[in-house]
Design a protein around this motif. Structure first.
Motif, mmCIF file in Angstrom:
data_model
loop_
_atom_site.group_PDB
_atom_site.id
_atom_site.type_symbol
_atom_site.label_atom_id
_atom_site.label_comp_id
_atom_site.label_asym_id
_atom_site.label_seq_id
_atom_site.Cartn_x
_atom_site.Cartn_y
_atom_site.Cartn_z
ATOM 1 N N VAL A 161 -2.701 -2.053 -3.103
ATOM 2 C CA VAL A 161 -2.251 -2.453 -4.434
ATOM 3 C C VAL A 161 -3.299 -3.255 -5.200
ATOM 4 N N ASP A 162 -3.991 -4.179 -4.550
ATOM 5 C CA ASP A 162 -4.938 -5.018 -5.284
ATOM 6 C C ASP A 162 -6.126 -4.209 -5.793
ATOM 7 N N ASP A 163 -6.525 -3.181 -5.041
ATOM 8 C CA ASP A 163 -7.590 -2.290 -5.524
ATOM 9 C C ASP A 163 -7.135 -1.542 -6.770
ATOM 10 N N GLU A 164 -5.888 -1.074 -6.753
ATOM 11 C CA GLU A 164 -5.377 -0.288 -7.880
ATOM 12 C C GLU A 164 -5.190 -1.149 -9.127
ATOM 13 N N GLY A 186 1.437 -6.670 -8.797
ATOM 14 C CA GLY A 186 1.341 -6.062 -7.488
ATOM 15 C C GLY A 186 2.551 -6.262 -6.613
ATOM 16 N N PHE A 187 3.684 -6.649 -7.210
ATOM 17 C CA PHE A 187 4.916 -6.787 -6.438
ATOM 18 C C PHE A 187 5.777 -5.540 -6.631
ATOM 19 N N HIS A 203 0.870 -1.170 0.000
ATOM 20 C CA HIS A 203 0.000 0.000 0.000
ATOM 21 C C HIS A 203 0.911 1.225 0.000
ATOM 22 N N ARG A 204 0.332 2.397 -0.205
ATOM 23 C CA ARG A 204 1.108 3.633 -0.209
ATOM 24 C C ARG A 204 0.230 4.789 0.250
ATOM 25 N N GLY A 247 4.716 8.306 -0.345
ATOM 26 C CA GLY A 247 4.423 7.916 -1.712
ATOM 27 C C GLY A 247 4.983 6.575 -2.125
ATOM 28 N N TRP A 248 5.843 5.983 -1.316
ATOM 29 C CA TRP A 248 6.446 4.708 -1.696
ATOM 30 C C TRP A 248 5.500 3.546 -1.380
#
Length: 440
Positions: A357-360, A301-302, A272-273, A322-323
């Motif tokens: 990440v999975d949502d994006e 997603g890695f 996540h970020r 932001g990372w």
């Protein structure tokens, strides 16, 4: 709605509804028609123009600045030695000249207090201070400058956390016992760097001193274990630490944000970020627990070319804003981390922009790229429309309504140099993929 509707609606700005604004008519000014003397403004205008800079937009809109690095403040610093403050100061690294800081808005330090000793802290220009007890027990006293009021004193022990608002007087911290290393250790974070940057001095206490006891936090975690929801889908089991005076943002203070987060054994918390910096404290972990960080993610997603930061109990590390970052527990025991961020401020500004990440990836595969900095519910959407949130349709009319958008520029994540890091090889990535598949 007709096609002739204006794109931007008009807002009522009558003086009765405008807060903290004074209006003057021409007759109340010092220069009036009756004063016809010619005033020479050359010298004043020359001084005012001295610092004026005019840039070409394309080359200056995203200025090159020193990046916030991934750095560790090791536990060994507070495990031995005399009673002292141990600052996590990287101001030289990020070229901030007017204040010591760990991030542009925050300053983090360890306090080591030997048993029987006391130490004073005083940051009168901070709006918020947070103290987490890494080890030991003792008490903290806030001296009241007003002779009519008694000093405030609290007792604390390992796992407790307390926060104080703007405090002009000195705080005295005394260690009465410690389970190891001959003294207590506290993790101390405040927002004085933000105030120094603004050239501001806080004058209002936005909240009252607040105490979070370890037992109360763990009790809430146990309650959550028996609930269902998105936190379990994301392998996240933690509690946000909020304040009644920050009911809207649900944050530690109006500037600070904190989470007591656990990672079960043999699990991975997917990347996540967020736009806030995270100053993470490892509360407890066995070998094999670590965080991976990087500026990009791949199609699965890695994290691309990640930096690995191993968790060591009592150590703190920086997660740059932001990372993308993921947490990995390959040990047989649960691990705990306490991040402290400037996300109270970002949440208030509606710019925290936390993304999982999975949502994006799901959104990107559907042919869309999210621009909103926060989720917009149907009710929020409707209310935006009522105040004029409209964009033209393909024919140039303004019949199409939309919610407000914010664009996050990936350019701001570029860094001028690589930090020293542990590279993750192909074999390790494959192993990580297997762990993720098993956890899913």
């Amino acid at each position: 709605m007709s096609n002739s509707s204006p794109i931007a609606s008009t807002v009522n700005t009558s003086t009765e509804k405008v807060k903290n604004v004074k209006f003057y008519d021409e007759s109340s000014t010092s220069i009036s028609e009756s004063n016809s003397n010619i005033v020479d403004t050359t010298d004043t205008e020359s001084r005012w123009k001295k610092d004026a800079c005019i840039y070409e937009y394309g080359s200056a809109a995203n200025p090159e600045m020193k990046p916030i690095p991934v750095l560790v403040h090791p536990a060994s610093l507070h495990e031995t030695g005399k009673t002292r403050v141990i600052p996590f100061d990287i101001s030289d690294t990020i070229e901030i000249e007017d204040t010591a800081c760990t991030a542009p808005n925050l300053m983090a330090s360890f306090l080591r207090i030997n048993v029987g000793d006391g130490i004073g802290t005083q940051v009168p220009n901070a709006t918020s201070q947070a103290f987490y007890v890494i080890r030991g027990s003792g008490r903290t006293q806030i001296k009241n400058d007003n002779d009519d009021e008694e000093d405030e004193i609290i007792s604390w022990s390992t796992g407790d956390m307390f926060c104080v608002p703007v405090t002009r007087s000195e705080m005295i911290h005394v260690c009465t016992a410690a389970e190891s290393h001959g003294g207590a250790a506290l993790y101390w974070i405040h927002d004085e760097p933000l105030m120094n940057y603004l050239g501001a001095t806080p004058s209002v206490r936005k909240f009252e001193p607040t105490l979070y006891k370890k037992d109360d936090m763990l009790k809430k975690v146990e309650e959550i274990k028996h609930e269902t929801g998105d936190c379990h889908k994301k392998n996240r089991l933690g509690v946000l630490l909020g304040n009644a005076k920050c009911a809207q943002t649900k944050t530690l203070t109006h500037v600070l944000w904190s989470l007591l987060n656990s990672i079960p054994a043999h699990t991975v918390q997917r990347p996540h970020r967020h736009n806030s910096v995270a100053l993470d404290l490892c509360v407890s972990a066995k070998p094999g627990v670590y965080t991976l960080m990087g500026k990009e993610i791949d199609s699965e997603g890695f994290i691309v070319d990640p930096i690995r930061c191993d968790w060591v109990p009592g150590s703190a590390f920086i997660t740059p804003p932001g990372w993308w970052h993921s947490h990995h527990n390959e040990s047989d025991d649960v691990a705990w981390v306490l991040p402290v961020q400037d996300a109270g401020l970002y949440t208030h500004q509606r710019t925290l922009d936390i993304r999982f990440v999975d949502d994006e990836i799901k959104l990107h595969k559907s042919g869309r790229i999210r621009g909103s900095a926060f989720a917009i519910t149907n009710k929020d959407y409707t209310e935006m429309v009522t105040i004029g949130a409209k964009v033209p349709d393909s024919k140039g009319s303004s019949t199409k309504n939309t919610g407000f958008k914010r664009v996050f520029s990936a350019e701001s994540l570029l860094t001028s140099k690589r930090m020293k890091c542990t590279q993750i090889g192909t074999a390790e990535v494959n192993a990580l993929e297997s762990v993720v598949e098993e956890s899913n």
